[in-house]
Design a protein around this motif. Structure first.
Motif, PDB file in Angstrom:
ATOM      1  N   LEU A 185       0.730   1.959   5.072  1.00  0.00           N
ATOM      2  CA  LEU A 185       1.962   1.199   5.157  1.00  0.00           C
ATOM      3  C   LEU A 185       3.163   2.111   5.110  1.00  0.00           C
ATOM      4  O   LEU A 185       3.556   2.766   4.051  1.00  0.00           O
ATOM      5  N   ASP A 186       3.686   2.493   6.400  1.00  0.00           N
ATOM      6  CA  ASP A 186       4.297   3.812   6.349  1.00  0.00           C
ATOM      7  C   ASP A 186       5.761   3.187   6.537  1.00  0.00           C
ATOM      8  O   ASP A 186       6.568   3.260   7.687  1.00  0.00           O
ATOM      9  N   ILE A 187       6.606   2.804   5.490  1.00  0.00           N
ATOM     10  CA  ILE A 187       7.682   2.568   5.168  1.00  0.00           C
ATOM     11  C   ILE A 187       8.475   2.967   4.038  1.00  0.00           C
ATOM     12  O   ILE A 187       7.441   3.112   3.106  1.00  0.00           O
ATOM     13  N   PRO A 188       9.737   3.261   3.947  1.00  0.00           N
ATOM     14  CA  PRO A 188      10.275   3.799   2.608  1.00  0.00           C
ATOM     15  C   PRO A 188       9.896   2.968   1.318  1.00  0.00           C
ATOM     16  O   PRO A 188       9.879   1.735   1.259  1.00  0.00           O
ATOM     17  N   ARG A 189       9.224   3.525   0.287  1.00  0.00           N
ATOM     18  CA  ARG A 189       9.166   2.899  -0.980  1.00  0.00           C
ATOM     19  C   ARG A 189       7.947   1.914  -1.014  1.00  0.00           C
ATOM     20  O   ARG A 189       7.865   1.073  -1.793  1.00  0.00           O
ATOM     21  N   ALA A 190       7.037   2.234   0.319  1.00  0.00           N
ATOM     22  CA  ALA A 190       6.044   1.162   0.120  1.00  0.00           C
ATOM     23  C   ALA A 190       5.178   1.635  -0.871  1.00  0.00           C
ATOM     24  O   ALA A 190       4.667   2.798  -1.164  1.00  0.00           O
ATOM     25  N   PRO A 191       4.241   0.617  -1.619  1.00  0.00           N
ATOM     26  CA  PRO A 191       2.974   1.022  -2.338  1.00  0.00           C
ATOM     27  C   PRO A 191       1.926   1.372  -1.466  1.00  0.00           C
ATOM     28  O   PRO A 191       1.761   1.165  -0.417  1.00  0.00           O
ATOM     29  N   ASP A 192       0.871   1.946  -2.142  1.00  0.00           N
ATOM     30  CA  ASP A 192      -0.338   2.287  -1.528  1.00  0.00           C
ATOM     31  C   ASP A 192      -1.206   0.930  -1.582  1.00  0.00           C
ATOM     32  O   ASP A 192      -1.517   0.395  -2.376  1.00  0.00           O
ATOM     33  N   VAL A 193      -1.420   0.431  -0.351  1.00  0.00           N
ATOM     34  CA  VAL A 193      -2.055  -0.996  -0.067  1.00  0.00           C
ATOM     35  C   VAL A 193      -3.496  -0.620   0.214  1.00  0.00           C
ATOM     36  O   VAL A 193      -4.002  -1.871   0.493  1.00  0.00           O
ATOM     37  N   LYS A 194      -4.108   0.495   0.390  1.00  0.00           N
ATOM     38  CA  LYS A 194      -5.472   0.592   0.889  1.00  0.00           C
ATOM     39  C   LYS A 194      -6.325  -0.452   0.174  1.00  0.00           C
ATOM     40  O   LYS A 194      -7.118  -0.944   0.638  1.00  0.00           O
ATOM     41  N   ALA A 195      -6.280  -0.160  -1.078  1.00  0.00           N
ATOM     42  CA  ALA A 195      -7.457  -0.861  -2.171  1.00  0.00           C
ATOM     43  C   ALA A 195      -7.080  -2.399  -1.836  1.00  0.00           C
ATOM     44  O   ALA A 195      -8.252  -3.175  -1.812  1.00  0.00           O
ATOM     45  N   ALA A 196      -5.885  -2.758  -1.771  1.00  0.00           N
ATOM     46  CA  ALA A 196      -5.737  -4.277  -1.754  1.00  0.00           C
ATOM     47  C   ALA A 196      -6.226  -4.806  -0.372  1.00  0.00           C
ATOM     48  O   ALA A 196      -6.867  -5.856  -0.448  1.00  0.00           O
ATOM     49  N   LEU A 197      -6.067  -4.062   0.762  1.00  0.00           N
ATOM     50  CA  LEU A 197      -6.364  -4.656   1.932  1.00  0.00           C
ATOM     51  C   LEU A 197      -8.041  -4.327   2.017  1.00  0.00           C
ATOM     52  O   LEU A 197      -8.483  -5.133   2.743  1.00  0.00           O
ATOM     53  N   ALA A 198      -8.406  -3.291   1.619  1.00  0.00           N
ATOM     54  CA  ALA A 198      -9.896  -3.230   1.431  1.00  0.00           C
ATOM     55  C   ALA A 198     -10.644  -4.475   0.877  1.00  0.00           C
ATOM     56  O   ALA A 198     -11.616  -4.722   1.187  1.00  0.00           O
ATOM     57  N   ASP A 199     -10.001  -5.160  -0.238  1.00  0.00           N
ATOM     58  CA  ASP A 199     -10.496  -6.072  -0.994  1.00  0.00           C
ATOM     59  C   ASP A 199     -10.811  -7.338   0.027  1.00  0.00           C
ATOM     60  O   ASP A 199     -11.530  -8.194   0.216  1.00  0.00           O
ATOM     61  N   VAL A 200      -9.805  -7.382   0.922  1.00  0.00           N
ATOM     62  CA  VAL A 200      -9.629  -8.413   1.859  1.00  0.00           C
ATOM     63  C   VAL A 200     -10.627  -8.194   3.134  1.00  0.00           C
ATOM     64  O   VAL A 200     -11.389  -9.272   3.664  1.00  0.00           O
ATOM     65  N   TYR A 201     -10.326  -7.117   3.660  1.00  0.00           N
ATOM     66  CA  TYR A 201     -10.930  -6.620   5.058  1.00  0.00           C
ATOM     67  C   TYR A 201     -12.023  -5.935   4.965  1.00  0.00           C
ATOM     68  O   TYR A 201     -13.023  -5.761   6.075  1.00  0.00           O
ATOM     69  N   GLY A 202     -12.289  -5.160   3.982  1.00  0.00           N
ATOM     70  CA  GLY A 202     -13.612  -4.344   3.835  1.00  0.00           C
ATOM     71  C   GLY A 202     -13.271  -2.973   4.552  1.00  0.00           C
ATOM     72  O   GLY A 202     -12.325  -2.234   4.136  1.00  0.00           O
ATOM     73  N   LYS A 203     -13.825  -2.461   5.715  1.00  0.00           N
ATOM     74  CA  LYS A 203     -13.907  -1.348   6.202  1.00  0.00           C
ATOM     75  C   LYS A 203     -12.312  -1.110   7.035  1.00  0.00           C
ATOM     76  O   LYS A 203     -11.870  -2.089   7.594  1.00  0.00           O
ATOM     77  N   PRO A 204     -11.798   0.021   6.680  1.00  0.00           N
ATOM     78  CA  PRO A 204     -10.436   0.199   7.125  1.00  0.00           C
ATOM     79  C   PRO A 204     -10.522   0.220   8.597  1.00  0.00           C
ATOM     80  O   PRO A 204     -11.405   0.477   9.312  1.00  0.00           O
ATOM     81  N   ASN A 205      -9.146   0.022   8.950  1.00  0.00           N
ATOM     82  CA  ASN A 205      -8.951  -0.228  10.514  1.00  0.00           C
ATOM     83  C   ASN A 205      -8.789   0.822  11.306  1.00  0.00           C
ATOM     84  O   ASN A 205      -8.133   1.950  10.499  1.00  0.00           O
ATOM     85  N   ASP A 206      -9.053   0.976  12.378  1.00  0.00           N
ATOM     86  CA  ASP A 206      -8.747   2.188  13.450  1.00  0.00           C
ATOM     87  C   ASP A 206      -7.453   2.191  14.171  1.00  0.00           C
ATOM     88  O   ASP A 206      -6.773   3.039  14.415  1.00  0.00           O
ATOM     89  N   ALA A 207      -7.146   0.909  14.447  1.00  0.00           N
ATOM     90  CA  ALA A 207      -5.854   0.587  15.412  1.00  0.00           C
ATOM     91  C   ALA A 207      -4.808  -0.189  14.241  1.00  0.00           C
ATOM     92  O   ALA A 207      -5.218  -0.885  13.535  1.00  0.00           O
ATOM     93  N   PRO A 208      -3.649  -0.017  14.574  1.00  0.00           N
ATOM     94  CA  PRO A 208      -2.479  -0.903  13.733  1.00  0.00           C
ATOM     95  C   PRO A 208      -2.715  -2.178  13.975  1.00  0.00           C
ATOM     96  O   PRO A 208      -3.271  -2.569  15.072  1.00  0.00           O
ATOM     97  N   PHE A 209      -2.208  -2.927  13.014  1.00  0.00           N
ATOM     98  CA  PHE A 209      -2.053  -4.305  13.227  1.00  0.00           C
ATOM     99  C   PHE A 209      -0.892  -4.904  12.230  1.00  0.00           C
ATOM    100  O   PHE A 209      -0.367  -4.315  11.441  1.00  0.00           O
ATOM    101  N   LEU A 210      -0.500  -6.099  12.688  1.00  0.00           N
ATOM    102  CA  LEU A 210       0.954  -6.695  11.986  1.00  0.00           C
ATOM    103  C   LEU A 210       0.295  -7.732  11.075  1.00  0.00           C
ATOM    104  O   LEU A 210      -0.551  -8.435  11.144  1.00  0.00           O
ATOM    105  N   LEU A 211       1.034  -7.754   9.928  1.00  0.00           N
ATOM    106  CA  LEU A 211       0.500  -8.742   8.744  1.00  0.00           C
ATOM    107  C   LEU A 211       1.799  -9.331   8.012  1.00  0.00           C
ATOM    108  O   LEU A 211       2.836  -8.570   7.822  1.00  0.00           O
TER     109      LEU A 211
END
Length: 379
Positions: free
Chosen positions: A120-146
């Motif tokens: 998540l590349d915006i100012p003061r954004a937290p690291d969301v990798k672990a939270a999204l991995a909990d939901v989606y599993g394997k990391p994404n290759d292409a961007p998406f809107l959430l």
């Protein structure tokens, strides 16, 4: 639900864990405020936030205040409002659900772009990798809107997943990721624990195990051999992880609809309590369209029950108070399934909504009773 939507730059995937339709388009404005985002939302256009993350949360909070009608607080109050809602209880429930869905759809029109690898590349954004991995599993290759509102929910769910939920009846914690119903309502677990005292069941099935809490409770109370079932892949993975954490090696979990093969001395089920359509995967633990799971469980239980065994059904009567189910519905289901009541253990809910007079369904929640039906094969 996911879909490709136009943004003026390129088409991009839209992700949403609810059954809401995706927006017609998404825009990336240089500046945005709550009023502008809401105006676009009502025109079925999402706004992608590119500024400061903390400012985005403030804007979302302002949107929530605006989409909640000022008259709601007034209606939620005095006795006249309660009497008016109670005149048509079923309509009140469906109106409440519809309003929730409409508000959720509008609020979900404020989105962020998740880059490759769950960044998540915006100012003061937290690291969301672990939270999204909990939901989606394997990391994404292409961007998406959430939707930002959902991302915040994912982050909160991830923290709860790590921390776990303390279960007094279990003497331990259950860890639940997003997409699996959390056992926050512990009163039904107390009923099961009380019913297990002094029991001598050798085998048990836990139907629709979810987080695995009931199967774990059965194991902790000395049932030697347990099979837990669920159709939700997230629930199966969650239950397996919880059994490992609790060092319970006498539970087998199967991804199957309702019953595993064979028979058991005890068959337990805590099905969804309200006969309505879920709007997301996690709501499937709350809403059972046309009571299909409830009836399927009851109608199939006797064929999987050993002689002298018991079927335990955990059920709230909230649906009866909301006029979603007739008062004699359960007794008729028991009769059809060739089951008879041996004992009923009951308790009152202790969760916050039960005592909240401003809850739109307070007139029904205030009378709710949770029951554990101990059933046997009819003679």
């Amino acid at each position: 639900m996911s879909n490709l939507i136009p943004t003026g730059r390129t088409d991009i995937e839209w992700r949403n864990e609810s059954t809401q339709k995706p927006p017609k388009a998404a825009v990336y404005p240089a500046e945005a405020n709550a009023d502008k985002i809401l105006k676009a939302a009502y025109e079925h256009t999402a706004t992608v936030w590119t500024g400061d993350f903390h400012n985005a949360k403030q804007v979302l909070a302002a949107m929530k205040k605006r989409v909640k009608r000022p008259s709601e607080k007034k209606r939620a109050g005095g006795g006249d409002a309660v009497a008016e809602r109670s005149r048509n209880i079923q309509t009140a429930f469906h109106a409440h659900r519809m309003k929730q869905a409409q508000q959720s759809r509008i609020l979900n029109m404020l989105a962020v772009e998740i880059g490759a690898g769950f960044t998540l590349d915006i100012p003061r954004a937290p690291d969301v990798k672990a939270a999204l991995a909990d939901v989606y599993g394997k990391p994404n290759d292409a961007p998406f809107l959430l939707p930002l509102n959902q991302l915040l929910g994912f982050i909160g769910a991830h923290e709860w997943h790590k921390k776990g939920v303390e279960i007094p009846a279990l003497g331990g914690r259950i860890h639940v990721p997003f997409g699996v119903f959390s056992p926050l309502r512990g009163e039904y677990l107390d009923l099961i624990a009380a019913a297990l005292a002094g029991s001598k069941f050798q085998t048990a099935f836990d139907i629709g195990t979810g987080s695995g809490i009931i199967a774990a409770l059965l194991a902790k109370h000395g049932v030697p051999k347990i099979t837990a079932t669920d159709t939700n892949p997230r629930a199966v993975a969650c239950a397996c992880a919880n059994f490992c954490r609790l060092d319970l090696d006498n539970i087998v979990i199967e991804k199957t609809d309702l019953f595993p093969a064979g028979c058991a001395d005890l068959i337990v089920c805590n099905p969804p309590w309200l006969p309505a359509k879920p709007s997301s995967a996690v709501e499937a633990a709350l809403y059972d369209p046309e009571s299909r799971m409830l009836e399927g469980f009851l109608n199939g239980a006797a064929a999987h029950l050993n002689d002298g065994g018991e079927v335990w059904l955990v059920m709230s009567d909230l649906a009866e108070h909301l006029h979603l189910r007739e008062q004699d519905f359960l007794p008729q289901c028991f009769q059809t399934a060739s089951l008879e009541i041996a004992e009923v253990l009951q308790t009152r809910p202790k969760h916050a909504k039960a005592a909240d007079e401003n809850d739109p369904l307070a007139f029904a929640r205030g009378r709710e009773v949770t029951s554990l039906y101990r059933l046997k094969k009819a003679v």
